[in-house]
Design a protein around this motif. Structure first.
Motif, short mmCIF file in Angstrom:
data_model
loop_
_atom_site.label_atom_id
_atom_site.label_comp_id
_atom_site.label_asym_id
_atom_site.label_seq_id
_atom_site.Cartn_x
_atom_site.Cartn_y
_atom_site.Cartn_z
N GLU A 144 0.94 -1.17 -0.02
CA GLU A 144 0.07 0.01 0.00
C GLU A 144 0.86 1.49 -0.05
OE1 GLU A 144 -4.09 -1.15 2.18
OE2 GLU A 144 -2.67 -0.76 3.25
N HIS A 145 2.25 1.22 0.23
CA HIS A 145 3.21 2.51 0.44
C HIS A 145 3.98 2.29 -0.51
CE1 HIS A 145 1.30 2.65 4.29
NE2 HIS A 145 1.64 1.40 4.62
N ILE A 146 3.81 1.40 -1.64
CA ILE A 146 5.06 1.17 -2.61
C ILE A 146 4.40 1.83 -4.09
CG2 ILE A 146 6.48 -0.27 -3.81
CD1 ILE A 146 6.98 0.08 -0.96
N PRO A 147 5.07 2.51 -4.67
CA PRO A 147 4.69 3.11 -6.01
C PRO A 147 4.68 2.09 -7.12
CG PRO A 147 6.28 4.44 -5.19
CD PRO A 147 6.27 3.29 -4.42
N LEU A 148 3.44 2.39 -7.94
CA LEU A 148 2.97 1.37 -9.14
C LEU A 148 2.25 -0.19 -8.35
CD1 LEU A 148 5.63 1.35 -11.68
CD2 LEU A 148 3.48 2.56 -11.74
N LEU A 161 9.13 -4.07 -11.43
CA LEU A 161 9.61 -2.98 -11.92
C LEU A 161 10.34 -3.23 -13.40
CD1 LEU A 161 10.96 -0.70 -9.08
CD2 LEU A 161 8.90 -0.47 -10.49
N ASN A 162 11.21 -4.37 -13.39
CA ASN A 162 11.74 -4.59 -14.70
C ASN A 162 10.87 -5.15 -15.92
OD1 ASN A 162 13.58 -7.29 -16.13
ND2 ASN A 162 14.60 -5.31 -15.86
N LYS A 163 9.66 -5.67 -15.32
CA LYS A 163 8.86 -5.97 -16.22
C LYS A 163 8.05 -4.74 -17.00
CE LYS A 163 10.25 -8.95 -16.07
NZ LYS A 163 11.06 -9.73 -17.45
N VAL A 164 7.87 -3.93 -16.10
CA VAL A 164 7.27 -2.64 -16.57
C VAL A 164 8.17 -1.89 -17.39
CG1 VAL A 164 6.53 -0.03 -16.05
CG2 VAL A 164 5.88 -2.18 -14.37
N LEU A 165 9.58 -2.09 -17.22
CA LEU A 165 10.64 -1.46 -17.95
C LEU A 165 10.72 -2.22 -19.31
CD1 LEU A 165 12.98 0.46 -18.21
CD2 LEU A 165 14.38 -1.17 -17.55
N ASP A 166 10.33 -3.59 -19.39
CA ASP A 166 10.45 -4.32 -20.63
C ASP A 166 9.65 -3.82 -21.78
OD1 ASP A 166 12.18 -5.77 -19.56
OD2 ASP A 166 10.96 -7.36 -19.11
#
Length: 265
Positions: free
Chosen positions: A19-23, A116-121
């Motif tokens: 709940e406190h982590i971006p995305l 985050l790496n999957k988002v970057l992909d």
């Protein structure tokens, strides 16, 4: 109807930490990112590039690819360490760690780094559009990228971090380390790209990773039914692995084994 559909967005996460982590703290950001990705790839990106020449992204691609190599290698090493070298899990039943486990934060941040790496992909496809490499934007490519981001998000939200999907992170980060190293070398120049004979083996190891995912879920269901990893997610893993095996196998056949490919050689 709408309240019922979007009510799923209001279900509390399995791990309050997110709940406190971006995305991760809300379904809306990642939903909008995926929608923007699809709109750009299939419509607005092509409109934007219609009267423009392909962008020369050589330096950007070199930087991006070597970053991906380092990032994925780091995730692979971390996953391998906590799975095999200093085991944190029972490999016969890899369930998420309890919220008060001393290594829970490691599991959380490692999962977040992988997410985050999957988002970057998703940038892979954006670069294809900006370079007008539209033939590389296949249904397999888009489905794989979108599925990895969106289903992974909902898995973390409803189930929690880590667990059996550590195996996916282990295998997938290894595959991507090899794949982006190939992309890095090929981006250095056409001469080097033509000498890279091992491209087809990247697709082979991609297929192998999905066979591993399938076998993992199947073996747990058959021989360890008391495993606390949710049965629904076991079947989801079987389904997604099957879909990806079929799609990647079809791609491999069309690209390397079909009669048309043989004639082009």
């Amino acid at each position: 109807m709408n309240s019922t559909v979007f009510g799923i967005f209001e279900i509390p996460p399995a791990d309050p930490w997110i709940e406190h982590i971006p995305l991760l703290n809300s379904p809306w950001p990642i939903t909008l990112i995926v929608l923007a990705y699809l709109l750009f790839v299939f419509k607005y990106g092509k409109i934007f590039m219609e009267h423009r020449k392909p962008y020369n992204l050589r330096n950007v691609m070199l930087t991006y690819n070597i970053f991906q190599v380092i990032y994925n290698a780091a995730i692979f090493i971390m996953c391998a360490y906590y799975l095999f070298i200093d085991p944190t899990y029972d490999l016969c039943c890899i369930d998420t760690l309890p919220l008060d486990h001393p290594r829970k934060n490691i599991e959380r941040w490692l999962t977040y780094a992988y997410f985050l790496n999957k988002v970057l992909d998703l940038m892979d496809t954006v670069f294809f559009v900006l370079r007008k490499s539209y033939k590389q934007i296949t249904m397999l490519h888009v489905y794989h990228h979108m599925m990895m981001v969106y289903t992974f998000y909902w898995t973390v939200r409803f189930y929690g971090v880590g667990g059996q999907y550590n195996t996916m992170a282990l295998c997938n980060s290894f595959v991507h380390t090899v794949m982006y190293f190939y992309y890095f070398i090929s981006a250095m120049g056409p001469g080097l790209k033509s000498s890279l004979w091992w491209k087809k083996y990247i697709t082979r190891i991609q297929i192998v990773q999905f066979i591993i995912f399938f076998m993992q879920a199947a073996l747990v269901l058959l021989f360890n039914p008391s495993c606390q990893f949710p049965i629904f997610m076991q079947y989801q893993q079987l389904f997604q692995a099957t879909v990806m095996i079929v799609m990647f196998s079809q791609f491999y056949y069309n690209t390397y084994l079909s009669p048309r490919h043989q004639k082009q050689q």
